[in-house]
Design a protein around this motif. Structure first.
Motif, PDB file in Angstrom:
ATOM      1  N   ARG A 168       0.837  -1.202   0.000  1.00 20.83           N
ATOM      2  CA  ARG A 168       0.000   0.000   0.000  1.00 20.83           C
ATOM      3  C   ARG A 168       0.871   1.252   0.000  1.00 20.83           C
ATOM      4  NH1 ARG A 168      -4.899  -1.489   0.514  1.00 20.83           N
ATOM      5  NH2 ARG A 168      -5.369  -3.468   1.465  1.00 20.83           N
TER       6      ARG A 168
ATOM      7  N   THR B 299       0.359   4.265  -0.879  1.00 16.05           N
ATOM      8  CA  THR B 299      -0.205   5.536  -0.414  1.00 16.05           C
ATOM      9  C   THR B 299      -0.125   5.625   1.099  1.00 16.05           C
ATOM     10  OG1 THR B 299      -2.330   4.451  -0.565  1.00 16.05           O
ATOM     11  CG2 THR B 299      -1.784   6.002  -2.302  1.00 16.05           C
TER      12      THR B 299
ATOM     13  N   ASP C  93      -7.192   9.411   2.880  1.00 19.63           N
ATOM     14  CA  ASP C  93      -6.969   8.034   2.460  1.00 19.63           C
ATOM     15  C   ASP C  93      -6.134   7.351   3.535  1.00 19.63           C
ATOM     16  OD1 ASP C  93      -6.320   5.659   1.297  1.00 19.63           O
ATOM     17  OD2 ASP C  93      -5.755   6.537  -0.642  1.00 19.63           O
TER      18      ASP C  93
ATOM     19  N   GLY D 101      -5.282   4.361   3.548  1.00 21.03           N
ATOM     20  CA  GLY D 101      -4.621   3.197   2.979  1.00 21.03           C
ATOM     21  C   GLY D 101      -5.597   2.082   2.696  1.00 21.03           C
ATOM     22  N   GLU D 102      -6.755   2.135   3.312  1.00 28.00           N
ATOM     23  CA  GLU D 102      -7.732   1.078   3.115  1.00 28.00           C
ATOM     24  C   GLU D 102      -9.043   1.623   2.558  1.00 28.00           C
ATOM     25  OE1 GLU D 102      -8.686  -2.975   5.430  1.00 28.00           O
ATOM     26  OE2 GLU D 102      -6.865  -1.832   5.549  1.00 28.00           O
ATOM     27  N   GLU D 103      -9.440   2.760   3.077  1.00 27.11           N
ATOM     28  CA  GLU D 103     -10.662   3.375   2.582  1.00 27.11           C
ATOM     29  C   GLU D 103     -10.546   4.883   2.768  1.00 27.11           C
ATOM     30  OE1 GLU D 103     -13.993   2.038   4.895  1.00 27.11           O
ATOM     31  OE2 GLU D 103     -13.062   2.520   6.783  1.00 27.11           O
TER      32      GLU D 103
END
Lengths: 164, 691
Positions: A2, A4, A96, A98-100
């Protein structure tokens, strides 16, 4: 996995190449907070809010952003800072984690600062007990006077996850 | 999130997963053929070999070292099988089935190179290498008994030679077909011939004959093995392809050493490579007809459709605003017409996207078939699995969520339902138990039945157990109907002890199964006759994404209630509300109906407590509950969206939906509300009052 989320964190040595991190400063309740700019997807005028009964008290409810349902968080409540809620919040940050995408309600946006590692006092190096959401405290030039400094509570976007 | 390496990885995993599923499916066919002592189709073994071979190839490319190593070992074993160097046996089947689980586990690893897996993988590989039955050898080479030209024999590949021997051993008659083909279309023609022949005959090999043919045509000699009597075969092939003759068995041993004759090299090069070429052709063809799509991309498209619907309603509002004015009459009418056309296309688009999300339930059933086999072996029971409706389609998400609950039901049926063969014979049942998985559509639902012809459940035993465990008072227990006793199996406390479940005849965790099914908006019911069997019926919505909902207001907030649970809505007359044991009830057509004030449940300060309210009567399975709401707005199709991770633990809401103009309504989770109301802390009192 991930990228971001990795980039977005303000943890020590996260950005060791350049050292400096761009931080978006916002005002909420009685404090100034900072988010890593790389985690901020958008800044919105607050859309209509739908409250979610039975949710933890720092969840204000859900909003719809272009058809996507997004949870809106109250920062001071999340950090257990009691604040007299006077005016309705003025902006929503889409973060963000990283997941939603998570919405964070703020009063207003201050500005973007470039912060050197020296400007940040990390939570781990501090004696005071800080919330799990906080990376540390950053010092930035004061808005009001040229000599003074303001404090930013730096939020870890990855921590804005799950029902805590 | 769109790291290209991640994508490639995902692609690999998806493809690998498909290969493993195909492998699993084929192994089940192989297992079945073996157990029925049927002839094992060589094409099936080839198929298995190809899956493993391809898996080995792609695993190597993506650094899945362990997957590659296991596939490699299996490939060798399967090659032996293909070439008749080993035979299909129980041990070999077990090892092969084992590989399916192993592949799946290895594919799920965070680190595909993980050294921790090394010992396990090596141990398995050692088992694979050690296995192998000596095929039954006959005395003398069967090939020697036939007058096959040495020129033909000498160019057979090892595989072809094996198939030829195998066919002779199986008692198939060999034939020689001389057929003339057009040179330009020879590949297609041979492919057609293969297809035509495949049902009745096996083509061993073919090569150009030395005589016939001219510039444009070529005569091939095709070696066939078939069970079909000669006259029939003749009638079919002659005229269409050429002459066919049986190769007679010799009465004496050959005098010519078969393999020393050299053959013209031209003949060799004319032969297409039968194995590899056909394989690549087949896989290319299948790629051209289907694409694999990340479900998130479909979700995105669905969001775009929702956006377009908002655009459409905005256009509609403009039309309405100008409708009364005479000035732009024609333009407004045109705009109105265009808007309607737009709406029709939009609904087609939405249906299309939903359709793409649909997958056949067969995907789950195939996994389950493996579980059936495994569980039957563990418990030493003979179980025949009968599947109907494998191509019933449901939303991809549902298929994924279904695997675990169904697996549980199946395990239960085999562990506790179906009896051992000796016991079954004693009560005059067929020694082999039958487990049926049926799926079919019913309205906007899909129904899945898991039915066994085992011992059934002892309803009274269930009741006694519930009383013994303090889940039910003895008094209340006597008022239960038989069906209610059976339903006790879904109570959380009842089924957690293995000691009790052995008696009751059902396994652990029926409550978990029920919870999972309810979470998907489904229902589960049970029917069981002692000595005859048990049938569990699961009813699910076909798709989770779009539902028709009743829009209601509760304390001036808007909510959506899935219409599937709504039976009717009636005015709520405060004077008719009575309280029985702390619960509010009304009388509806002579029946007592529990009601639940949603405003109070959600902690809203209700604005219109005094009348003008409605009771929406909801029904789930055989339960009814009235939801008290303030206003009924109307029915609408809504797209349910997840509330996201942060709010996932909040009970009572299935999601949220955008009603347009950025107004969000929470979608009530009817199954959860039912469970909360009836099975919450007061679950049993509710049970008692109903009985």
């Amino acid at each position: 996995m991930r990228p971001t989320a990795q980039k977005a964190t303000l943890a020590p040595n996260a950005d060791s190449d350049t050292g400096a991190t761009a931080v978006l400063a916002v005002w909420a309740g009685n404090e100034a907070y900072g988010f890593p700019l790389s985690a901020v997807r958008e800044i919105l005028v607050p859309p209509p809010l739908t409250e979610v009964p039975r949710a933890a008290r720092h969840f204000l409810g859900v909003i719809s952003v272009r058809g996507q349902i997004i949870t809106l968080i109250d920062l001071p409540k999340m950090l257990n800072l009691e604040v007299e809620q006077t005016a309705p919040y003025g902006r929503v940050l889409l973060i963000d984690n990283g997941e939603e995408l998570i919405g964070v309600a703020v009063d207003r946006v201050i500005q973007v600062y470039r912060m050197e590692p020296d400007d940040i006092e990390y939570a781990s190096a501090m004696s005071a007990e800080l919330s799990e959401y906080v990376v540390g405290v950053g010092r930035v030039p004061s808005e009001s006077s040229a000599d003074a400094q303001d404090m930013l509570i730096l939020i870890d976007p990855v921590s804005l996850l799950g029902d805590r | 999130m769109s790291d290209p390496r991640d994508n490639v990885q995902q692609e690999f995993l998806a493809e690998a997963q498909e290969l493993v599923e195909a492998l699993s499916r084929d192994l089940l066919l192989l297992d079945e053929a073996h157990h029925r002592n049927e002839r094992i189709d060589p094409a099936l073994i080839n198929e298995i070999f190809r899956s493993v071979h391809t898996l080995k190839g792609i695993a190597g490319m993506f650094g899945y070292r362990h997957v590659g190593a296991v596939a490699h070992a299996l490939e060798d074993l399967l090659d032996d099988l293909r070439l008749g160097r080993t035979a299909v046996g129980q041990e070999l089947l077990d090892v092969l089935f084992d590989s399916v689980e192993r592949f799946q586990r290895l594919l799920e690893l965070e680190d595909p190179q993980s050294p921790e897996e090394e010992p396990g993988v090596q141990a398995y590989i050692a088992v694979v290498r050690s296995i192998g039955l000596e095929p039954e050898e006959e005395e003398g080479d069967p090939l020697d008994r036939y007058a096959i030209e040495p020129a033909v024999l000498s160019v057979l590949t090892e595989y072809e030679e094996h198939r030829l021997r195998a066919c002779i051993r199986e008692g198939l008659q060999l034939y020689r077909l001389r057929a003339t083909f057009d040179l330009a279309a020879i590949d297609d023609s041979i492919e057609t011939l293969r297809d035509v022949a495949s049902d009745d005959a096996e083509i061993i090999t073919y090569l150009p004959s030395m005589e016939g043919g001219n510039e444009d045509t070529i005569e091939l000699v095709v070696l066939l093995a078939s069970r079909v009597p000669e006259p029939e075969l003749k009638a079919y092939f002659e005229g269409r392809y050429g002459t066919i003759e049986a190769i007679e068995e010799r009465t004496h041993l050959p005098t010519l050493p078969p393999r020393l004759t050299s053959i013209p090299s031209a003949a060799v090069s004319m032969r297409p490579q039968p194995e590899e070429d056909l394989m690549s052709q087949a896989s290319l063809r299948s790629v051209a007809n289907s694409v694999r799509v990340d479900i998130r991309k479909l979700d995105h498209l669905m969001n775009v459709v929702a956006e377009l619907a908002l655009v459409r309603s905005a256009v509609g509002r403009i039309v309405d605003r100008f409708k009364g004015e005479s000035m732009h009459r024609q333009s407004v009418m045109d705009l109105d017409r265009i808007g309607r056309g737009f709406e029709r296309q939009l609904s087609e688009l939405r249906t299309g996207i939903l359709d793409v999300r649909m997958v056949p339930l067969g995907q789950v059933f195939n996994k389950l078939a493996r579980i059936v086999r495994q569980a039957a072996r563990e418990h030493d029971k003979d179980v025949r699995l009968v599947i109907t409706g494998a191509n019933t389609e449901v939303d991809k998400l549902i298929v994924e969520e279904l695997t675990d609950p169904l697996m549980h039901l199946i395990r239960n049926a085999i562990d506790h339902g179906i009896e051992r063969a000796d016991e079954r014979t004693r009560v005059a049942k067929p020694a082999e138990g039958t487990l049926a998985l049926n799926a079919y559509h019913k309205g906007s639902n899909v129904v899945i039945e898991v039915e066994d012809d085992g011992g059934g459940m002892n309803a009274h035993m269930l009741r006694e157990t519930a009383v013994a465990r303090g889940l039910l008072s003895a008094d209340a227990s006597h008022e239960l109907t038989r069906q209610e006793m059976l339903n006790l199996v879904f109570l959380p406390g009842l089924t957690t002890s293995s000691e009790i479940t052995n008696m009751s005849g059902r396994g652990v965790g029926m409550d978990v199964v029920k919870t999972n099914i309810l979470r998907m908006g489904g229902m589960i019911s049970i029917a069981s006759e002692q000595g005859i069997g048990t049938k569990i019926t699961v009813t699910l919505p076909i798709t989770l994404a779009i539902i028709r909902a009743l829009i209601v207001k509760i304390a001036s907030r808007t909510f959506a209630l899935p219409i599937t649970v709504v039976r009717e809505a009636i005015p709520c007359v405060p004077e008719e509300v009575h309280t029985i044991e702390g619960r509010e009830v009304i009388t509806l057509r002579g029946e007592t109906l529990s009601i639940c004030d949603l405003a109070r449940l959600f902690g809203f300060r209700s604005t219109s407590e005094q009348g003008g309210r409605f009771v929406v009567v909801g029904a789930m399975g055989n339960r009814e509950l009235g939801f008290v709401v303030d206003e009924l707005i109307g029915q609408q199709d809504v797209i349910i969206k997840s509330l996201g991770k942060s709010l996932s633990s909040v009970h009572g809401f299935a999601g949220a939906t955008d009603l347009g103009d950025q107004k969000v309504a929470l979608v009530l989770d009817a199954p959860a509300l039912f469970t909360e109301y009836f099975d919450g802390p007061d679950a049993l009192r509710a049970l008692e009052t109903r009985a």
